[in-house]
Design an enzyme around this catalytic site. Structure first.
Site, short mmCIF file in Angstrom:
data_model
loop_
_atom_site.label_atom_id
_atom_site.label_comp_id
_atom_site.label_asym_id
_atom_site.label_seq_id
_atom_site.Cartn_x
_atom_site.Cartn_y
_atom_site.Cartn_z
N ALA A 89 0.70 -1.28 0.01
CA ALA A 89 -0.11 0.06 0.05
C ALA A 89 0.73 1.63 -0.03
CB ALA A 89 -1.05 0.04 1.15
N ALA A 90 2.11 1.21 -0.15
CA ALA A 90 3.08 2.47 -0.12
C ALA A 90 2.75 3.23 -1.51
CB ALA A 90 4.31 2.09 -0.42
N GLY A 91 2.42 2.46 -2.51
CA GLY A 91 2.02 3.50 -3.72
C GLY A 91 0.75 3.94 -3.59
N ASP A 92 -0.11 3.13 -2.95
CA ASP A 92 -1.30 3.70 -2.90
C ASP A 92 -1.70 4.86 -1.74
OD1 ASP A 92 -2.33 1.47 -4.41
OD2 ASP A 92 -2.82 0.04 -3.05
P1 ADP Z 1 4.89 0.22 -5.47
O1 ADP Z 1 4.48 0.03 -4.15
O2 ADP Z 1 3.45 1.06 -6.21
O3 ADP Z 1 5.69 -0.41 -6.37
P2 ADP Z 1 7.01 2.22 -4.62
O4 ADP Z 1 7.67 0.83 -4.31
O5 ADP Z 1 7.76 3.12 -5.54
O6 ADP Z 1 5.66 1.95 -5.28
O7 ADP Z 1 6.62 3.03 -3.49
C1 ADP Z 1 5.74 4.12 -3.54
C2 ADP Z 1 6.32 5.16 -2.73
O8 ADP Z 1 6.53 4.74 -1.40
C3 ADP Z 1 7.87 5.66 -3.16
O9 ADP Z 1 7.79 6.65 -4.18
C4 ADP Z 1 8.29 6.39 -1.97
O10 ADP Z 1 7.93 7.67 -1.57
C5 ADP Z 1 7.68 5.28 -0.94
N1 ADP Z 1 8.51 4.28 -0.40
C6 ADP Z 1 8.59 2.91 -0.76
N2 ADP Z 1 9.43 2.20 -0.15
C7 ADP Z 1 10.18 3.12 0.77
C8 ADP Z 1 11.20 2.88 1.55
N3 ADP Z 1 11.80 1.80 1.60
N4 ADP Z 1 11.56 3.94 2.38
C9 ADP Z 1 10.89 5.18 2.15
N5 ADP Z 1 9.96 5.36 1.21
C10 ADP Z 1 9.58 4.45 0.45
#
Ligand code: ADP
Length: 310
Positions: free
Chosen positions: A256-259
């Site tokens: 859910a980071a991207g969401d």
């Molecule tokens: P998805 O989950 O859709 O593949 P990402 O992995 O690029 O997308 O993560 C989305 C956002 O979450 C990133 O742009 C960043 O801001 C944040 N994020 C993800 N992983 C980390 C991490 N290990 N540390 C800090 N921020 C993170």
């Protein structure tokens, strides 16, 4: 400076999937024929549509969700959880002949995930164009993804254009984007994998992501964000491409980071903030999300984001 929340808050319509994530903790993934004692089982509300709706709601937006669940306990639990976040679920249809979407998530002791998704009711989503047009009139954004039937996503983009409502598209899980759709998209949010596959260019570093984002923007999209995990994100608009780094955090689960990023981005843009300030808020919200396990339970509230990361 913190991005502001408009008064009244922006109204955002999210069209997408609703899943119950059944999370099994196991010592290791079982081999074919092996029977294994797991450590725990937890039901966690998820699905990209539900997650993005929660992401918007916890940043203060008024959110209407369009989706489908089955006539079962998981469907009722998902609707209750969304309503608990103040999300309007009147347009979440209960379908009689399919189970609620389910993701079986197996997490081993090395924190490796193995995931099986059953689309279930999500595959039955069908747009009611007149009802959607009513919802989109005056809304800041239609937010949607690719976990529901693509033909219905395409119809929704057309309705948004006729309703003069901006579209934020997250083409995940990755599938090719119909060429006719590009000009209908205001803001495209892709991770590095989606950027690479859609642009046909590498997107693993900020420099590469900027070039891939510019190639995607050239197809007719107003703005592109390429998210880069721990490397933050690259924002691309008519004035160029800018890299925004992420805070260093102890990541325990990036579900859910991207969401979360997308929800904060949509609310900040919908409140009239600039693109870079909105991307910055998305990065701060997503950084907090990755410090907590699970999908919707890990999506932070607005005040937590502003308090912890300003
Ligand atoms: P998805 O989950 O859709 O593949 P990402 O992995 O690029 O997308 O993560 C989305 C956002 O979450 C990133 O742009 C960043 O801001 C944040 N994020 C993800 N992983 C980390 C991490 N290990 N540390 C800090 N921020 C993170």
């Amino acid at each position: 400076m913190n991005p502001t929340l408009s008064s009244p808050p922006p109204r955002i319509v999210v069209l997408g999937s609703l899943n119950m994530d059944i999370v099994l903790r196991v010592p290791h993934a079982p081999d074919a024929g092996e029977t294994l004692q797991g450590r725990s089982i937890t039901n966690v509300p998820g699905g990209k549509g539900g997650n993005q709706a929660v992401g918007c709601a916890r940043q203060g937006a008024r959110v209407q969700l369009v989706g489908c669940v089955g006539d079962d306990a998981h469907g009722r639990a998902l609707r209750d959880a969304l309503a608990g976040d103040g999300i309007d679920t009147a347009a979440v249809r209960v379908v009689p002949d399919a189970p609620t979407g389910t993701a079986l998530v197996m997490v081993d002791d090395a924190a490796q995930n193995r995931i099986v998704v059953i689309a279930g009711a999500n595959a039955q989503l069908e747009i009611d164009e007149a009802a959607l047009a009513t919802q989109l009139a005056g809304a800041a954004f239609l937010v949607t993804q690719f976990e529901t039937p693509l033909a219905q996503v395409g119809r929704a983009l057309q309705v948004a254009q006729r309703s003069a409502c901006k579209v934020m598209l997250n083409p995940s899980p990755m599938q090719p984007v119909d060429d006719a759709w590009w000009p209908l998209i205001d803001t495209l949010v892709v991770n590095e994998v989606e950027a690479r596959m859609l642009a046909g260019l590498p997107a693993d570093t900020p420099t590469e992501a900027a070039a891939a984002g510019q190639a995607l923007r050239a197809r007719g999209v107003a703005r592109v964000v390429v998210t880069l995990g721990a490397q933050g994100a690259v924002a691309v608009d008519a004035t160029g491409a800018r890299h925004h780094g992420a805070p260093v955090v102890k990541a325990v689960d990036t579900t859910a980071a991207g969401d979360t990023f997308l929800g904060a981005l949509a609310v900040a843009l919908g409140s009239g903030n600039g693109f870079d300030a909105a991307v910055g808020l998305g990065i701060r919200a997503a950084a907090l999300c990755v410090t907590q396990p699970g999908a919707q339970p890990s999506i932070p509230q607005r005040d937590a984001v502003l308090r912890h990361t300003s």
